[in-house]
Each structure stands twice: as structure tokens, then as C-alpha cells.
Write a protein that holds these residues in place. Structure first.
Motif, short mmCIF file in Angstrom:
data_model
loop_
_atom_site.label_atom_id
_atom_site.label_comp_id
_atom_site.label_asym_id
_atom_site.label_seq_id
_atom_site.Cartn_x
_atom_site.Cartn_y
_atom_site.Cartn_z
N VAL A 18 0.80 -1.24 -0.06
CA VAL A 18 -0.01 0.13 -0.07
C VAL A 18 0.89 1.26 -0.03
O VAL A 18 1.51 1.49 1.07
CB VAL A 18 -1.04 -0.29 1.23
N GLY A 19 1.04 1.83 -1.16
CA GLY A 19 1.74 3.16 -1.22
C GLY A 19 3.03 2.72 -2.13
O GLY A 19 3.64 1.89 -1.87
N PRO A 22 9.26 5.92 -1.69
CA PRO A 22 10.34 4.86 -1.45
C PRO A 22 10.36 3.74 -0.51
O PRO A 22 10.61 2.55 -1.17
CB PRO A 22 11.26 5.91 -0.73
N GLY A 24 7.62 1.83 -0.14
CA GLY A 24 6.72 0.65 -1.00
C GLY A 24 7.49 0.53 -2.23
O GLY A 24 7.07 -1.01 -2.46
N LEU A 41 -0.15 -0.63 -4.83
CA LEU A 41 -1.38 0.40 -5.02
C LEU A 41 -0.96 1.80 -4.58
O LEU A 41 -0.52 1.84 -3.57
CB LEU A 41 -2.62 -0.28 -4.14
N ASP A 42 -1.32 2.47 -5.30
CA ASP A 42 -0.93 4.03 -4.90
C ASP A 42 -2.06 4.74 -5.15
O ASP A 42 -2.85 4.59 -5.93
CB ASP A 42 0.33 4.55 -5.71
N PRO A 51 6.27 13.00 -0.50
CA PRO A 51 7.36 14.18 -0.75
C PRO A 51 8.65 13.78 -1.31
O PRO A 51 9.38 14.66 -1.82
CB PRO A 51 7.42 14.37 0.88
N THR A 52 9.07 12.70 -1.26
CA THR A 52 10.40 12.25 -1.97
C THR A 52 10.40 12.75 -3.27
O THR A 52 11.20 13.37 -4.00
CB THR A 52 10.72 10.94 -1.89
N THR A 57 16.55 14.74 -1.50
CA THR A 57 16.45 13.93 -0.50
C THR A 57 18.01 13.64 -0.05
O THR A 57 18.77 13.01 -0.96
CB THR A 57 15.82 12.76 -0.85
N GLY A 58 18.26 14.26 1.16
CA GLY A 58 19.58 13.56 2.00
C GLY A 58 19.45 12.29 2.26
O GLY A 58 18.40 11.85 2.58
N SER A 185 2.38 3.77 3.23
CA SER A 185 1.40 5.00 2.87
C SER A 185 1.91 5.89 3.33
O SER A 185 1.17 7.17 3.36
CB SER A 185 0.19 4.43 3.25
N GLY A 186 3.04 6.26 3.86
CA GLY A 186 3.76 7.61 4.24
C GLY A 186 3.04 7.93 5.67
O GLY A 186 2.25 7.12 6.56
N CYS A 197 2.91 16.47 0.31
CA CYS A 197 2.46 15.71 1.48
C CYS A 197 1.05 15.72 1.62
O CYS A 197 0.50 14.88 2.48
CB CYS A 197 2.92 16.47 2.71
N ASP A 200 -0.29 12.23 2.17
CA ASP A 200 -0.12 11.66 3.48
C ASP A 200 -0.88 11.99 4.38
O ASP A 200 -0.91 13.10 5.11
CB ASP A 200 1.43 12.07 3.78
N ALA A 345 6.04 0.07 6.83
CA ALA A 345 7.49 0.53 6.36
C ALA A 345 7.55 1.95 6.04
O ALA A 345 6.52 2.60 5.88
CB ALA A 345 8.00 -0.18 5.10
#
Ligand SMILES: Cc1cc2nc3c(=O)[nH]c(=O)nc-3n(C[C@H](O)[C@H](O)[C@H](O)COP(=O)(O)OP(=O)(O)OC[C@H]3O[C@@H](n4cnc5c(N)ncnc54)[C@H](O)[C@@H]3O)c2cc1C
Length: 545
Positions: A18-19, A22, A24, A41-42, A51-52, A57-58, A185-186, A197, A200, A345
Motif C-alpha cells: 500500500v503506497g 520510496p 513501497g 497500489l498507490d 514528498p520524496t 533528499t539527503g 502509505s507515508g 505531503c 500523506d 515501512a
């Protein structure tokens, strides 16, 4: 198996993700590599959502040299209130190192060359996620975009056995029967409009709790990021090079990106304006900033503002658990939750394991997303295939409550027209966004705010029964209200200041509260202290003595 009138797509898979951020996408790669048949699935478009995908992204990429690793692990422990766990940090550093190297070799990510070496301590989000999508598709996983998941399905033993959702572009429902589910899913940024965002809304945490899972670290959820008042770009790291001013141009004493953001919040509350100038970056740093985050400068350039020499107004946007550390509690090394068949995750899962109560500037989040995604994908694949052929013959029950299955009788005809979410969204705007309630926290303000949120929850739970696109919106609202209630309940349970959970009425760190706080429940909430991480506890004692 539960059906709705509009269900037209029935799929079967070993693992559902789900999502497609990164976490997912790394989960999908790991699960397919383990031989699982995967459906990802997104809610939006995998590769462009979250957001990524919207920024730079560092990444916590540290060579496996003992000194460098030791320094990396030690750097955030104090900020995080000594709640992180060295064993998990070391695992994340190892996994991130491996994944970033694979990104170069297997996805051919074009890392820039610095001092003759590929520079792997950061990625350009759009390029990274474009390659992750292509890689996931090459792996054989099926990707369904614009297909928000609405709820989890469970078997008679309570194990998670699939999901149900809605396909926006077809205006129909779908179900996927599966051996295991990974929630990636963030976090939850409460529709604050911070760049990338607004997808999210904490959906995964609501679904997890409905299936019986627990959360942890929800008091560390009040991340507010600095943004120019005229954009939604929250690239906070650059403000470490900034000076802040009152509206009349005189310096705002104590204001800073790190360690002085509450001063900015206070001034915004009192006078409504804070000005900023990124005047401490030398020409080389300015060049690096432009190269690292081109989108940070887009709006400035269009408006003819030079942020290094001109003063511009800033605001603080709520990023909640996107840059906070709270989320679904994981209980094994492969990121299983307390519910069989359910894995978590990335930002959906608690990051306390590596950050404690504070993520600070970037890099740990992306490392956690790719590492926990990898482990959750592997764990879910193992769990699903371990069930054997029976995994697809289980009787399924739907778990979704608020917004889908009201506890009070609701006339079906009224369901589509129900507008209760706008009342609940208003409650969120009034009780969660304001700095004086969520950022500058005090028990006297948290308690009544929680009571308002509880009332909003009761109404959502009792009276709403939406389907189709309306269901997506109301489930998001329910997830945000649930999030806020876990957040404030945990914040009230922590009667001290630690990490980003700061209380004006309890401004000191209390050594007796060196524990994590689990939280759970939907209609009535509970909290429970978890034993302190042993190693961090010893170090804190050493620091204090
Ligand atoms: C401005 C900004 C800058 C940042 N910079 C850094 C940095 O420099 N370094 C760093 O480490 N971290 C940084 N972060 C944090 C980092 O972006 C997140 O930690 C990371 O994106 C988390 O990845 P994720 O896959 O868990 O979640 P996300 O990237 O949020 O992806 C979640 C995905 O799930 C989908 N989704 C949501 N709900 C559903 C649903 N119901 N059904 C199906 N799909 C759903 C969304 O569409 C999205 O694609 C930054 C964050 C922000 C906001």
C-alpha cells in the motif's frame, strides 16, 4: 468475501504493498526478489506521489568504516532523547549502503561525481522515484495507480489477508486477496499543503489500528517546517544558514531553524510576520544549494527575490509524522506489526528505532524508508508463501469502520451527500494546525483540543457511510482525526520534554520517562510505556553523571 456495489476488479497476489513512495517501491522489489507475486497500489501515481518525489533528499549513506559509522550513530542520539536503538541504526546503515549502491548499478541512477567518486549522500527525488517505478515494473510487480486503498481485509483468525479500495479513473471499487500486506502509505501531514505531503493523511495507521495493530512514538509528531510564505516548499536544512527578523527588519533574537523554531512560532502567533534572509551561506554553499535543490529556488527566481540578499516572509507548515518519528509499531526485524500478515515501512512505521524522538534534518527518513521497505517486503513474502495455497482460499472480512460502516443507522440515500468530513476537517484546522496547540504544547490546551477531536471522531464513526470518491475523502479525514487523537493522547502521557515532544508545562527531561510510549485503540484510546532501549539508557546515565 465482502463486496460493494461498485466492485469490478478482483485480484489475487502473494503480497500487496500500500503506497508507492520510496518505502513501497523498495518493499515491492524485495518481495518480488523473494519470489512473491506483488501488487503495488498507490493513491496517486507511483513515482510522482509523496514528498520524496517532489524534492531532493539527503540520504544517511555512510561508508562501512567503524569511525564513520560510530560518529553517524552518535550524532542524533541526544536530539532524539536517547530512545533510538544502536542495533537498528547499524542495520539501517548497512541496508542503506547496499540499496544506494544497487541504485547506482541496477537502476543506473546518475550520481554526480564529487572528488572523483559518485556522491551517494543524496538523490534528486523525481529522478530517484522515476527509476524506482521503472525498476519495480521490470521486477514483475503489478502497479495500480490512482487506486487508494480504503481498508484491510482479514481472515477468521484476524490475520490480514487483503485490501479493498477505489479506482479513481474508473470510478469503481477493487479488492486484492493476498497472503500479506505491507503498509507503506507515508506519514500524516494533515493536509497542510506542504509540498508533496497532501497524499500523506495517515491512512495506513488507521487501517492498521482497525485490524488491531499498535502505534508508537506518536507524541513525536509535531514537526513544523519553515517555508516561504508564498510557497509550499519546506526545505528546512537551508534555513540553518538564515537570519530571522521582525516585520520591521530588526533581528528576531533566538530565532533559528534548529533550536529556535519555537521563537519563530511565537512571533507568528503574536504578530503574524517573520522575515528571513539566507545570508550566512558563502558563494560555494549557495552554488551547492542551487544544485542540490533546484525546486527550492523556482518561486524565488520567478518572483525576482534573491533569498541570499533579500528578506522574505516565512511561515511554518505542519509536517506531522512525515518528519516526526511516530507511526505503526513494528515488533520484528522484518517490520512485522502485532497483527499477523501485516507489515509496516517508511513513514507509516515508527522511526523511533533509529531516530528516537527527533528526526532533525533529512537523511535518516530516506534511509529508514528504503531499509524498512526492503525488510518488510522480504518478511511479507516469507509470511505469504509460508501459508501455502490456503492463503487464497480464506474467508475474508472487512475491517473498515469510520466513514464506511456507521454504528448508527444512516439512510443510504444520505450517505453520498454527507458533509460531516468538512466539520471534522474544520476541527483538525482548529485543534491540530495552530502552533499554540500542537507545537507549543501545554496540558491545559492539549486536553480540550483532544476533547474536540474525540467528539469529531464519535460523529465520523457513528454517522458516516460513504462509497466511491466520497469514501476516499472521508477515510482520509477519519485517519487524520485518529492520528491527532493518538498524538495528543501520547503527548499528554509524556509529562516531560524529550526529542520533539516538548511541553511548556513540563519543560525538563525526566530520566524516569526514558521509555517509548505505545498507543492504540479507536473509540477509546490507551497508552503503555515500553521498556527503555538498554544501550541508549546506559549512555544517558553516563552523560548525566
Ligand atoms: C520537504 C521535505 C523534505 C524532505 N527531505 C528529506 C531529506 O532530505 N532526507 C530524508 O531522509 N527525508 C526527507 N524528507 C522525508 C521523506 O520525504 C520521507 O521520509 C519519505 O518520503 C518517506 O517515504 P515513504 O515511502 O514512507 O512515504 P511517502 O514518500 O510519503 O509515500 C507514500 C505513498 O503512499 C501513497 N498513499 C498514501 N495513502 C495511500 C492509500 N490510502 N492507498 C494507496 N496509496 C497511498 C502516497 O500516494 C505516496 O505515494 C523530507 C520530507 C519533506 C516533506
Amino acid at each position: 468475501m465482502p463486496r460493494t456495489d461498485t466492485t469490478t476488479l478482483d485480484l489475487t497476489a502473494d503480497v500487496v504493498i500500500v503506497g508507492g513512495g520510496p518505502a513501497g517501491t523498495w518493499a515491492a522489489l524485495a518481495a518480488t526478489a523473494a519470489g512473491a507475486d506483488v501488487v503495488l497500489l498507490d493513491k496517486g501515481y507511483c513515482g510522482a506521489s509523496g514528498p520524496t518525489a517532489s524534492g531532493g533528499t539527503g540520504v544517511w549513506y555512510v561508508a562501512p568504516e567503524p569511525d564513520a559509522r560510530e560518529k553517524a550513530m552518535a550524532s542524533r542520539e541526544g536530539l532524539g532523547g536517547y530512545l533510538a536503538d544502536r542495533r537498528w541504526m547499524a542495520r539501517v546503515l548497512d541496508q542503506t549502503y547496499e540499496n544506494m549502491n544497487r541504485l547506482a548499478t541496477e537502476a543506473r541512477y546518475p550520481f554526480p561525481i564529487v572528488d572523483g567518486q559518485p556522491f551517494k549522500r543524496g538523490v534528486q527525488g523525481p529522478e530517484y522515484m522515476r527509476r524506482m517505478r521503472a525498476w519495480v515494473k521490470r521486477s514483475g510487480a503489478r502497479v495500480l495507480d490512482h487506486s487508494p486503498v480504503l481498508e484491510l481485509l482479514v481472515d477468521p483468525s484476524g490475520a490480514v489477508a487483503g485490501v479493498a479500495g477505489y479506482r479513481r479513473q474508473h470510478d469503481t471499487g477493487y479488492r486484492v486477496r493476498a497472503g500479506a500486506v505491507v503498509l507503506a502509505s507515508g506519514g500524516c501531514a494533515f493536509l497542510s499543503k506542504a509540498l508533496g505531503c497532501d497524499v500523506d493523511t495517515g491512512d495506513g495507521a488507521l487501517y492498521a489500528a482497525e485490524a488491531g495493530a499498535e502505534l508508537s512514538g506518536m507524541e513525536f509528531s509535531n514537526s513544523y517546517a519553515i517555508a516561504p510564505a508564498f510557497t509550499s516548499v519546506t526545505k528546512t536544512a537551508y534555513y540553518n544558514f538564515a537570519t530571522f527578523f521582525h516585520a520591521d527588519g530588526t533581528p528576531l533574537a533566538g530565532a533559528a531553524s534548529q533550536g529556535g523554531r519555537s521563537v519563530i512560532a511565537g512571533e507568528l502567533l503574536r504578530n503574524g510576520t517573520v522575515l528571513c534572509q539566507i545570508d550566512q551561506a558563502d558563494p560555494e554553499q549557495q552554488r551547492q544549494m542551487r544544485e542540490g535543490q533546484p525546486n527550492f529556488f523556482l518561486t524565488f527566481d520567478r518572483l525576482g527575490i534573491n533569498p541570499f540578499t533579500d528578506k522574505f516572509p516565512v511561515t511554518l507548515l505542519l509536517e506531522g509524522t512525515v518528519r516526526g518519528t511516530g507511526g505503526i509499531r513494528v515488533v520484528t526485524d522484518d517490520c512485522a506489526t502485532t497483527v499477523p500478515g501485516l507489515y509496516a515501512a517508511g513513514d507509516a512505521a515508527t522511526r523511533e528505532l533509529i531516530c528516537g524522538g527527533f528526526t532533525g534534518g533529512g537523511s535518516h527518513n530516506s534511509a529508514w524508508a528504503m531499509s524498512s521497505g526492503t525488510w518488510a517486503g522480504q518478511g511479507a513474502a516469507r509470511f505469504a508463501t509460508g501459508l501455502g495455497p490456503a492463503r487464497h482460499r480464506r474467508r475474508l472480512a472487512a475491517t473498515g469502520g469510520a466513514g464506511l460502516r456507521p454504528t448508527r443507522a444512516v439512510r443510504r440515500g444520505n450517505a453520498e451527500r454527507y458533509t460531516g468530513w468538512s466539520d471534522a476537517e474544520q476541527v483538525l484546522r482548529e485543534q491540530v494546525h495552530p502552533y499554540d496547540k500542537n507545537y507549543l504544547r501545554h496540558g491545559e490546551r492539549l486536553t480540550p483540543a483532544l476533547a474536540e477531536l474525540d467528539a469529531a471522531w464519535r460523529q465520523l464513526r457513528a454517522e458516516t457511510a460513504a462509497t466511491g470518491a466520497a469514501a476516499v475523502r472521508i477515510r482520509q479525514t477519519a485517519a487524520m482525526v485518529a492520528h491527532a487523537r493518538w498524538m495528543y493522547t501520547s503527548a499528554l502521557a509524556r509529562t516531560e520534554s524529550r526529542g520533539m515532544a516538548r511541553r511548556q508545562d513540563h519543560p525538563r527531561l525526566d530520566p524516569a520517562q526514558r521509555h517509548r510510549i505505545s498507543v492504540g485503540g479507536l473509540d477509546s484510546l490507551w497508552t503503555r510505556p515500553e521498556p527503555e532501549p538498554a544501550e541508549a539508557g546506559q549512555r544517558l546515565t553516563a552523560v548525566a553523571s
